[in-house]
Design an enzyme around this catalytic site. Sequence first.
Site, mmCIF file in Angstrom:
data_model
loop_
_atom_site.group_PDB
_atom_site.id
_atom_site.type_symbol
_atom_site.label_atom_id
_atom_site.label_comp_id
_atom_site.label_asym_id
_atom_site.label_seq_id
_atom_site.Cartn_x
_atom_site.Cartn_y
_atom_site.Cartn_z
ATOM 1 N N LYS A 55 21.673 -21.756 -25.318
ATOM 2 C CA LYS A 55 20.487 -22.599 -25.411
ATOM 3 C C LYS A 55 20.321 -23.089 -26.846
ATOM 4 O O LYS A 55 20.401 -22.318 -27.790
ATOM 5 C CB LYS A 55 19.251 -21.804 -24.973
ATOM 6 C CG LYS A 55 18.044 -22.652 -24.744
ATOM 7 C CD LYS A 55 16.966 -21.854 -24.044
ATOM 8 C CE LYS A 55 15.841 -22.767 -23.672
ATOM 9 N NZ LYS A 55 15.049 -22.224 -22.601
ATOM 10 N N GLU A 140 11.505 -16.110 -9.731
ATOM 11 C CA GLU A 140 10.114 -16.306 -9.323
ATOM 12 C C GLU A 140 9.817 -15.614 -7.998
ATOM 13 O O GLU A 140 8.714 -15.101 -7.790
ATOM 14 C CB GLU A 140 9.809 -17.808 -9.219
ATOM 15 C CG GLU A 140 9.708 -18.514 -10.540
ATOM 16 C CD GLU A 140 11.037 -18.835 -11.212
ATOM 17 O OE1 GLU A 140 11.010 -19.310 -12.353
ATOM 18 O OE2 GLU A 140 12.105 -18.599 -10.605
ATOM 19 N N ARG A 168 10.247 -22.118 -6.055
ATOM 20 C CA ARG A 168 11.223 -21.059 -5.747
ATOM 21 C C ARG A 168 10.561 -19.883 -5.044
ATOM 22 O O ARG A 168 11.242 -19.092 -4.388
ATOM 23 C CB ARG A 168 11.881 -20.558 -7.036
ATOM 24 C CG ARG A 168 12.688 -21.596 -7.760
ATOM 25 C CD ARG A 168 13.224 -21.014 -9.053
ATOM 26 N NE ARG A 168 13.919 -22.029 -9.827
ATOM 27 C CZ ARG A 168 14.180 -21.914 -11.115
ATOM 28 N NH1 ARG A 168 13.805 -20.825 -11.780
ATOM 29 N NH2 ARG A 168 14.813 -22.864 -11.760
#
Length: 192
Positions: A55, A140, A168
């Site tokens: 990231k 989630e 989700r």
Amino acid sequence: VDSLISFFTPGMLFQALQFKYIGPINGHRIDKLIETFEIAGNIEGPVLVHVLTKKGKGYELAEKDPTKFHGVGAFDVTSGKSLEQATFASYTKVFGRAMKKLADLDTKVIGITAAMLRPTGLHRMAERFPGRVFDVGIAEQHAATSAAGLAFGGLHPVAAVYATFINRAFDQVLMDVAPHKAGVTVVLEPAG
């Protein structure tokens, strides 16, 4: 034991499920990605391409603090400082402060998030009560179902989920939380 270890090495599980597995490959090498996807496109049946990325790759400030740069407004690219002048506290800050206060007042209040500790504001509570805030990773579904279980155990879970990702967990909210009237508070961030 050796067979179990080899079964859980990257790719073996997917191959056992009859997926073709390719990887892991460096997701920052465009040439390798193109080559790999061309190969994958010519394979019959389901294919899983395992790509590893970092990231913030390529922007030093984001590499050092990827959470800060997860979702940003206008900022100075040299310093990384925000160019936006907030005239009021953000929803995230208000929620984070409120959770910290609620946790002070009630030991049954716990926080749950799915890989969004700082973006939801729960990091404030986690700093003060690390044993009462749970980050379940990018899951989630697990956040919603575990919140229901914890509620039935006598706690008051607050599941802070990024609004974009609540889809989700629709099944879990509709099947594990709502029909059982589980004492779960679901907070969506950003909820503008």
